[in-house]
Design an enzyme around this catalytic site. Structure first.
Site, PDB file in Angstrom:
ATOM      1  N   LYS A  60       0.987  -1.387  -0.097  1.00 27.48           N
ATOM      2  CA  LYS A  60       0.046   0.028  -0.225  1.00 27.48           C
ATOM      3  C   LYS A  60       0.953   1.277  -0.069  1.00 27.48           C
ATOM      4  CE  LYS A  60      -3.991   1.976   2.328  1.00 27.48           C
ATOM      5  NZ  LYS A  60      -4.955   1.677   3.782  1.00 27.48           N
ATOM      6  N   SER A 135      -9.778   1.867   2.881  1.00 32.69           N
ATOM      7  CA  SER A 135      -8.781   2.522   2.226  1.00 32.69           C
ATOM      8  C   SER A 135      -7.890   1.647   1.237  1.00 32.69           C
ATOM      9  CB  SER A 135      -8.226   3.549   2.925  1.00 32.69           C
ATOM     10  OG  SER A 135      -7.497   3.055   4.010  1.00 32.69           O
ATOM     11  N   SER A 159      -9.891  -0.670   6.933  1.00 33.54           N
ATOM     12  CA  SER A 159      -9.354  -0.765   5.840  1.00 33.54           C
ATOM     13  C   SER A 159      -8.552  -1.941   5.147  1.00 33.54           C
ATOM     14  CB  SER A 159      -8.310   0.732   5.817  1.00 33.54           C
ATOM     15  OG  SER A 159      -9.303   1.836   5.804  1.00 33.54           O
TER      16      SER A 159
HETATM   17  N1  GLN Z   1     -12.814   3.995   6.557  1.00 34.17           N
HETATM   18  C1  GLN Z   1     -11.961   4.190   7.935  1.00 34.17           C
HETATM   19  C2  GLN Z   1     -11.600   5.594   7.706  1.00 34.17           C
HETATM   20  O1  GLN Z   1     -11.949   6.540   6.811  1.00 34.17           O
HETATM   21  C3  GLN Z   1     -10.928   3.538   8.025  1.00 34.17           C
HETATM   22  C4  GLN Z   1      -9.724   3.666   7.371  1.00 34.17           C
HETATM   23  C5  GLN Z   1      -8.847   2.926   7.750  1.00 34.17           C
HETATM   24  O2  GLN Z   1      -8.793   1.962   8.296  1.00 34.17           O
HETATM   25  N2  GLN Z   1      -7.459   3.381   7.425  1.00 34.17           N
HETATM   26  O3  GLN Z   1     -11.136   6.340   8.689  1.00 34.17           O
END
Ligand code: GLN
Length: 468
Positions: A60, A135, A159
């Site tokens: 990532k 994400s 994410s």
């Molecule tokens: N969707 C969550 C957020 O927007 C989690 C994001 C993540 O785990 N990096 O914060």
């Protein structure tokens, strides 16, 4: 011979040892798949090159690899090249793995769809009109389409698990402190954890046993010993206890998700699990608490992108104007929203009302969960309220935030959890199920997941073909 992409990691390495497969044959296989899929998916921000054993791993793009960009999906780091590698990647590289590419993500890992990337959205390989989740959407899409063998993601609130559920792959988030965060660009440091996305549970365990463990460069890593891959699966898990909530906890969840969740509970019982229904209503404010704690930490962590220390710098007459112009041009809307929210909840007049309460709630649920794990070893839940949604469908930030209602409490408490593919919806989209366990109980969670996988026999039809 079986198609290369259908072997698991340890099998691939054995075949290499025996001389039945060469590193370049393996690389070539994945490279061809990348040529076929990448133009449709946009899963990579930067593609990798052949090296070592030729088995490509996606990383990532908020995890550093020396000499490669680390953009975090942001304009503000568009031209930033990492001068060092993250511990997790360094350990994989030492074992000979090749970099498959730096994968796309929501800007600074804030989001649930990968639509907030400054480099354009990634598409879901099961249906190109839909999001892969986020994400870590680039990592999940790349693994699901067989462009890399496995991928690293980061999980601050879901994410790794949510995009894995949307793409029909395994998403594993270990206990906070198991994997070094050195080289993972900070979003919300007390919640962030590197996780692993793979097509099967054994591969997740394999990578886990390589990258987990003490790291002097991250003081939050645990010194507990890391299980060897072979040892993990020598454990025989024939009886176990699990907890699950009343259907009322799943209000608003789509019918298809709910019915597959019910089938999942039946399967757990069939495999020797003793199930117990428990009240999980104490978790119902997790989303609110998460968005207070996460934005507070983000506003502090992102203060370093000021046009001086890293990346983008806009031209201006004087210093404050330069800060202002750089941050205005460099950050996308969602990141700005979080910085504003975070500075607000930390501001002197509101600190006790918001941040103080968020932190207290976090301590409260952690304690409740500690008690609950005396009654059962695992908590099982859906991973997501619905299947992958269409690109552009969730314009309202709150509806995007609610994607995480079954995943964020895990990060607030620092627990390990895994999402495994369970079935396909009538429309042909993957549905995942989630297993959460007590702190540092990854081994047994992986053994249970592996057994379940053997029963579920989820078929990733995308992995077949595309070699020629
Ligand atoms: N969707 C969550 C957020 O927007 C989690 C994001 C993540 O785990 N990096 O914060």
């Amino acid at each position: 011979m079986t198609e290369i992409g259908l072997f698991n990691l340890s099998e691939l390495l054995k075949l290499q040892k025996k001389g039945e497969l060469t590193p370049s044959q393996i690389w070539e296989y994945y490279f061809k798949r990348r040529q076929k899929w990448e133009p449709k998916l946009n899963a990579f921000i930067k593609e990798g090159k052949f090296s070592g054993n030729g088995i490509p791993i996606g990383v990532k793009d908020n995890i550093t690899v020396e000499g490669y960009p680390t953009t975090c999906g942001s304009r503000i780091l568009k031209d930033y090249i990492a001068p060092y590698s993250a511990t997790a990647w360094e350990r994989l590289e030492k074992k000979g793995f090749a970099l498959g590419g730096k994968t796309n993500l929501d800007e600074f890992a804030m989001g649930s769809s990968t639509e907030y990337s400054a480099f354009g959205p990634t598409r879901n390989p099961w249906d190109l009109s839909r999001v892969p989740g986020g994400s870590s959407g680039g990592s999940a899409a790349a693994v699901a389409a067989g462009m890399v063998k496995v991928a690293l993601g980061s999980d601050t609130g879901g994410s790794v698990r949510q995009p894995s559920a949307f793409c029909g792959v395994v998403g594993f988030k270990p206990t906070y402190g198991r994997i070094s965060r050195y080289g993972l660009v900070a979003f919300a440091s007390s919640l962030d954890q590197i996780g692993i996305i793979s097509t099967n549970v054994k591969d997740a365990a394999f990578v886990f046993s390589i990258i987990a463990g003490d790291d002097p460069r991250d003081s939050t890593t645990t010194s507990l010993s890391v299980p060897l891959y072979e040892e993990i699966f020598s454990e025989d898990l024939t009886s176990f206890t699990f907890l699950y909530p009343d259907d009322s906890f799943c209000y608003g969840v789509s019918e298809e998700i709910l019915s597959s969740y019910h089938s999942f509970i039946k399967l757990l019982k069939k495999l020797g699990g003793k199930g117990k229904k428990v009240d999980l209503s104490f978790l119902e404010n997790s989303i609110e608490a998460y968005y207070i704690v996460a934005t507070a930490e983000a506003s502090s962590n992102l203060a370093r992108y000021d046009g001086v220390k890293y990346g983008l710098r806009e031209k201006a007459e004087e210093l404050f104007e330069m800060y202002f112009k750089t941050r205005t041009a460099g950050f996308g809307d969602e990141v700005k929203r979080r910085i504003l929210l975070g500075t607000f909840v930390l501001s002197s007049g509101y600190y006790d009302d918001y941040y103080g309460k968020g932190v207290a709630y976090r301590a409260f649920i952690s304690e409740k969960l500690r008690e609950l794990f005396k009654e059962g070893e695992f908590i099982v839940l859906p991973t997501t309220p619905d299947v992958a949604f269409e690109i552009g469908k969730k314009q309202d930030p709150i509806s995007m935030y609610l994607e995480d209602r079954f995943t964020v409490f895990v990060n607030l408490a620092g627990l390990p959890a895994i999402s495994i593919p369970f079935t396909l919806s009538k429309g042909g989209l993957p549905i995942g199920v989630q297993i959460v366990s007590k702190w540092y109980n990854e081994n047994r969670m992986l053994v249970l997941s592996d057994r379940l996988e053997g029963e579920i026999l989820f078929e990733n039809k995308l992995l077949k073909g595309g070699e020629k």
